[in-house]
Design a protein around this motif. Sequence first.
Motif, mmCIF file in Angstrom:
data_model
loop_
_atom_site.group_PDB
_atom_site.id
_atom_site.type_symbol
_atom_site.label_atom_id
_atom_site.label_comp_id
_atom_site.label_asym_id
_atom_site.label_seq_id
_atom_site.Cartn_x
_atom_site.Cartn_y
_atom_site.Cartn_z
ATOM 1 N N TYR A 197 70.010 13.956 43.205
ATOM 2 C CA TYR A 197 70.162 15.434 42.921
ATOM 3 C C TYR A 197 69.338 15.345 41.492
ATOM 4 O O TYR A 197 69.934 14.779 40.453
ATOM 5 C CB TYR A 197 71.685 15.943 42.733
ATOM 6 N N ILE A 235 78.081 21.159 44.542
ATOM 7 C CA ILE A 235 77.070 21.826 44.869
ATOM 8 C C ILE A 235 77.005 22.278 46.281
ATOM 9 O O ILE A 235 77.709 21.370 47.068
ATOM 10 C CB ILE A 235 75.704 20.973 44.467
ATOM 11 N N CYS A 243 73.439 10.148 43.071
ATOM 12 C CA CYS A 243 74.790 10.649 43.089
ATOM 13 C C CYS A 243 75.502 9.922 44.221
ATOM 14 O O CYS A 243 74.770 9.892 45.438
ATOM 15 C CB CYS A 243 74.882 11.936 43.069
ATOM 16 N N ILE A 298 79.673 16.755 39.706
ATOM 17 C CA ILE A 298 78.846 17.991 40.241
ATOM 18 C C ILE A 298 79.433 18.530 41.532
ATOM 19 O O ILE A 298 79.498 17.918 42.736
ATOM 20 C CB ILE A 298 77.555 17.484 40.512
ATOM 21 N N THR A 339 79.266 12.621 42.074
ATOM 22 C CA THR A 339 79.099 11.953 40.585
ATOM 23 C C THR A 339 77.989 11.073 40.474
ATOM 24 O O THR A 339 77.590 10.266 41.616
ATOM 25 C CB THR A 339 80.367 11.105 40.163
#
Length: 159
Positions: free
Chosen positions: A10, A45, A15, A43, A34
């Motif tokens: 990402y 998404i 991640c 994060i 993470t």
Amino acid sequence: MYKKDDYVIYKHEVCKIKEIKENKFMGNTYYVMTPIDDESLIINIPVNSNLLRKVISSEEAKILIEKIPNISPITNINEKNVETQYKELLNTDNHENLVKIIKTTYLRNENRINNKKKISDKDDKYFNLAEKYLYNELSISLNETIENIKEYIFKTVNK
């Protein structure tokens, strides 16, 4: 769709997907992940985001490492736009371009040191970024530590 504990890329960062959640209020599903080098950062998404990609396979990683001696550094450096050139290569998601940045910045800084000059902050910055992005991904692909990856690459390049 990725699964829990998968590794993804990402924005150049490797991640780990910690969980997959549904937001009933918003009506969407998203990944909670993470970065491997900063697990305090979380994060979220959407699963349908086009900002994620798979980590390269171990086979692709080995092929890339074997190709490294034949990947040329950047030859047409424009001193006024060197940072723009590095950024453009970083943003391609192409592993060979990361190698080009590493080779170019290393050679440029080595040349400066040999001429008793200070190393370039820009070259140093992009060398470290390219190394981080490449080695983090290769370490996951090959299930090795970053130090072992560096050693493996060094041995391969110096055959």
